[in-house]
Scaffold this motif. Structure first.
Motif, PDB file in Angstrom:
ATOM      1  N   ILE A   7       0.840  -1.198   0.000  1.00  0.00           N
ATOM      2  CA  ILE A   7       0.000   0.000   0.000  1.00  0.00           C
ATOM      3  C   ILE A   7       0.877   1.250   0.000  1.00  0.00           C
ATOM      4  O   ILE A   7       0.645   2.185  -0.772  1.00  0.00           O
ATOM      5  N   ALA A   8       1.892   1.263   0.859  1.00  0.00           N
ATOM      6  CA  ALA A   8       2.776   2.431   0.937  1.00  0.00           C
ATOM      7  C   ALA A   8       3.517   2.652  -0.381  1.00  0.00           C
ATOM      8  O   ALA A   8       3.599   3.785  -0.875  1.00  0.00           O
ATOM      9  N   ILE A   9       4.025   1.588  -0.969  1.00  0.00           N
ATOM     10  CA  ILE A   9       4.760   1.716  -2.233  1.00  0.00           C
ATOM     11  C   ILE A   9       3.829   2.178  -3.348  1.00  0.00           C
ATOM     12  O   ILE A   9       4.162   3.095  -4.108  1.00  0.00           O
ATOM     13  N   ASP A  10       2.652   1.571  -3.444  1.00  0.00           N
ATOM     14  CA  ASP A  10       1.696   1.970  -4.483  1.00  0.00           C
ATOM     15  C   ASP A  10       1.269   3.426  -4.310  1.00  0.00           C
ATOM     16  O   ASP A  10       1.141   4.167  -5.286  1.00  0.00           O
ATOM     17  N   THR A  11       1.065   3.836  -3.059  1.00  0.00           N
ATOM     18  CA  THR A  11       0.683   5.221  -2.790  1.00  0.00           C
ATOM     19  C   THR A  11       1.795   6.164  -3.204  1.00  0.00           C
ATOM     20  O   THR A  11       1.556   7.200  -3.836  1.00  0.00           O
ATOM     21  N   HIS A  12       3.025   5.804  -2.881  1.00  0.00           N
ATOM     22  CA  HIS A  12       4.167   6.643  -3.252  1.00  0.00           C
ATOM     23  C   HIS A  12       4.307   6.722  -4.767  1.00  0.00           C
ATOM     24  O   HIS A  12       4.556   7.797  -5.323  1.00  0.00           O
ATOM     25  N   HIS A  13       4.129   5.592  -5.426  1.00  0.00           N
ATOM     26  CA  HIS A  13       4.238   5.579  -6.894  1.00  0.00           C
ATOM     27  C   HIS A  13       3.128   6.390  -7.564  1.00  0.00           C
ATOM     28  O   HIS A  13       3.275   6.799  -8.712  1.00  0.00           O
ATOM     29  N   SER A  14       2.045   6.641  -6.834  1.00  0.00           N
ATOM     30  CA  SER A  14       0.967   7.455  -7.410  1.00  0.00           C
ATOM     31  C   SER A  14       1.291   8.946  -7.340  1.00  0.00           C
ATOM     32  O   SER A  14       0.522   9.770  -7.828  1.00  0.00           O
ATOM     33  N   GLY A  15       2.423   9.285  -6.728  1.00  0.00           N
ATOM     34  CA  GLY A  15       2.857  10.674  -6.693  1.00  0.00           C
ATOM     35  C   GLY A  15       2.796  11.340  -5.333  1.00  0.00           C
ATOM     36  O   GLY A  15       3.131  12.512  -5.200  1.00  0.00           O
ATOM     37  N   LEU A  16       2.367  10.606  -4.318  1.00  0.00           N
ATOM     38  CA  LEU A  16       2.301  11.190  -2.972  1.00  0.00           C
ATOM     39  C   LEU A  16       3.620  10.995  -2.241  1.00  0.00           C
ATOM     40  O   LEU A  16       4.404  10.107  -2.572  1.00  0.00           O
ATOM     41  N   ASN A  17       3.861  11.838  -1.245  1.00  0.00           N
ATOM     42  CA  ASN A  17       5.154  11.775  -0.561  1.00  0.00           C
ATOM     43  C   ASN A  17       5.248  10.575   0.378  1.00  0.00           C
ATOM     44  O   ASN A  17       4.269   9.867   0.632  1.00  0.00           O
ATOM     45  N   CYS A  18       6.432  10.343   0.897  1.00  0.00           N
ATOM     46  CA  CYS A  18       6.713   9.169   1.733  1.00  0.00           C
ATOM     47  C   CYS A  18       5.885   9.160   3.014  1.00  0.00           C
ATOM     48  O   CYS A  18       5.382   8.116   3.427  1.00  0.00           O
ATOM     49  N   CYS A  19       5.742  10.295   3.651  1.00  0.00           N
ATOM     50  CA  CYS A  19       4.970  10.371   4.885  1.00  0.00           C
ATOM     51  C   CYS A  19       3.504  10.030   4.622  1.00  0.00           C
ATOM     52  O   CYS A  19       2.910   9.217   5.340  1.00  0.00           O
ATOM     53  N   THR A  20       2.936  10.612   3.589  1.00  0.00           N
ATOM     54  CA  THR A  20       1.555  10.310   3.223  1.00  0.00           C
ATOM     55  C   THR A  20       1.393   8.827   2.937  1.00  0.00           C
ATOM     56  O   THR A  20       0.419   8.201   3.356  1.00  0.00           O
ATOM     57  N   SER A  21       2.355   8.265   2.253  1.00  0.00           N
ATOM     58  CA  SER A  21       2.302   6.853   1.882  1.00  0.00           C
ATOM     59  C   SER A  21       2.254   5.949   3.110  1.00  0.00           C
ATOM     60  O   SER A  21       1.489   4.975   3.151  1.00  0.00           O
ATOM     61  N   VAL A  22       3.037   6.270   4.113  1.00  0.00           N
ATOM     62  CA  VAL A  22       3.024   5.473   5.349  1.00  0.00           C
ATOM     63  C   VAL A  22       1.690   5.644   6.069  1.00  0.00           C
ATOM     64  O   VAL A  22       1.076   4.666   6.505  1.00  0.00           O
ATOM     65  N   LEU A  23       1.222   6.871   6.191  1.00  0.00           N
ATOM     66  CA  LEU A  23      -0.058   7.094   6.863  1.00  0.00           C
ATOM     67  C   LEU A  23      -1.190   6.363   6.145  1.00  0.00           C
ATOM     68  O   LEU A  23      -2.055   5.753   6.788  1.00  0.00           O
ATOM     69  N   MET A  24      -1.184   6.409   4.829  1.00  0.00           N
ATOM     70  CA  MET A  24      -2.238   5.740   4.067  1.00  0.00           C
ATOM     71  C   MET A  24      -2.210   4.225   4.293  1.00  0.00           C
ATOM     72  O   MET A  24      -3.255   3.579   4.328  1.00  0.00           O
ATOM     73  N   ALA A  25      -1.035   3.676   4.484  1.00  0.00           N
ATOM     74  CA  ALA A  25      -0.907   2.232   4.710  1.00  0.00           C
ATOM     75  C   ALA A  25      -1.463   1.806   6.068  1.00  0.00           C
ATOM     76  O   ALA A  25      -1.788   0.637   6.266  1.00  0.00           O
ATOM     77  N   PHE A  26      -1.577   2.755   6.980  1.00  0.00           N
ATOM     78  CA  PHE A  26      -2.066   2.440   8.329  1.00  0.00           C
ATOM     79  C   PHE A  26      -3.404   3.103   8.653  1.00  0.00           C
ATOM     80  O   PHE A  26      -3.829   3.112   9.803  1.00  0.00           O
ATOM     81  N   ARG A  27      -4.061   3.657   7.638  1.00  0.00           N
ATOM     82  CA  ARG A  27      -5.327   4.368   7.860  1.00  0.00           C
ATOM     83  C   ARG A  27      -6.329   3.556   8.673  1.00  0.00           C
ATOM     84  O   ARG A  27      -6.996   4.087   9.546  1.00  0.00           O
ATOM     85  N   ASP A  28      -6.439   2.280   8.379  1.00  0.00           N
ATOM     86  CA  ASP A  28      -7.416   1.444   9.081  1.00  0.00           C
ATOM     87  C   ASP A  28      -7.090   1.303  10.565  1.00  0.00           C
ATOM     88  O   ASP A  28      -7.975   1.149  11.394  1.00  0.00           O
ATOM     89  N   LYS A  29      -5.819   1.389  10.916  1.00  0.00           N
ATOM     90  CA  LYS A  29      -5.400   1.248  12.313  1.00  0.00           C
ATOM     91  C   LYS A  29      -5.429   2.564  13.080  1.00  0.00           C
ATOM     92  O   LYS A  29      -5.657   2.572  14.284  1.00  0.00           O
ATOM     93  N   ILE A  30      -5.173   3.671  12.379  1.00  0.00           N
ATOM     94  CA  ILE A  30      -5.059   4.954  13.087  1.00  0.00           C
ATOM     95  C   ILE A  30      -6.316   5.808  12.984  1.00  0.00           C
ATOM     96  O   ILE A  30      -6.406   6.858  13.620  1.00  0.00           O
ATOM     97  N   GLY A  31      -7.279   5.372  12.191  1.00  0.00           N
ATOM     98  CA  GLY A  31      -8.569   6.044  12.143  1.00  0.00           C
ATOM     99  C   GLY A  31      -8.593   7.379  11.426  1.00  0.00           C
ATOM    100  O   GLY A  31      -9.406   8.234  11.753  1.00  0.00           O
ATOM    101  N   LEU A  32      -7.723   7.551  10.437  1.00  0.00           N
ATOM    102  CA  LEU A  32      -7.718   8.792   9.668  1.00  0.00           C
ATOM    103  C   LEU A  32      -8.344   8.569   8.294  1.00  0.00           C
ATOM    104  O   LEU A  32      -8.212   7.502   7.708  1.00  0.00           O
TER     105      LEU A  32
END
Length: 113
Positions: A6-31
Motif C-alpha cells: 500500500i505504501a509503495i503503491d501510494t508513493h508511486h501514485s505521486g504522494l510523498n513518503c509520509c503520506t504513503s506510510v499514513l495511508m498504509a495504516f489508515r485502518d489502524k489509526i482512524g484517519l
C-alpha cells in the motif's frame, strides 16, 4: 493487508513518503484519506529541506496514534512512546543507511517541489 505494498503503491501514485506510510495504516489509526493528505503534505523531501525522511516521520506519527502519550498515560506512556520511537529510528537507519532524506535520496531538486 500488505502495508508495504500500500505504501509503495501510494508513493508511486505521486504522494510523498509520509503520506504513503499514513495511508498504509489508515485502518489502524482512524484517519480519512483527506486527513492523511492534510497532516503529511509538508513532510515530503524531509520537511522540504532534506532533513528527517518523511517515511520515518509517518512511522513516528503512526506510533503516536497507536501508543499516545497524553495526560492519562503519564510518565510511563511517555517513556513507552519514546522507546518505540527510538527503536523505529534505529531500524529505519539500519535498513536505509540514514534517517535523513538528503542522504537516502540525494537530489536537491525534490526538496523544492
Amino acid at each position: 493487508m500488505d502495508r508495504i505494498k500500500i505504501a509503495i503503491d501510494t508513493h508511486h501514485s505521486g504522494l510523498n513518503c509520509c503520506t504513503s506510510v499514513l495511508m498504509a495504516f489508515r485502518d489502524k489509526i482512524g484517519l480519512t484519506e483527506q486527513q492523511c493528505y492534510g497532516i503529511s503534505s509538508g513532510m515530503g523531501g524531509g520537511l522540504r529541506t532534506g532533513n528527517v525522511c518523511g517515511a520515518l516521520i509517518g512511522g513516528v506519527m503512526v506510533l503516536g496514534m497507536l501508543f499516545p502519550h497524553d495526560p492519562t498515560t503519564g510518565a510511563a506512556g511517555k517513556a513507552y512512546n519514546a522507546e518505540l520511537t527510538k527503536k523505529l529510528q534505529s531500524r529505519f537507519a539500519s535498513k536505509q543507511g540514514d534517517t535523513l532524506c538528503c542522504v537516502i535520496k540525494p537530489c536537491k531538486a525534490q526538496y523544492q517541489s
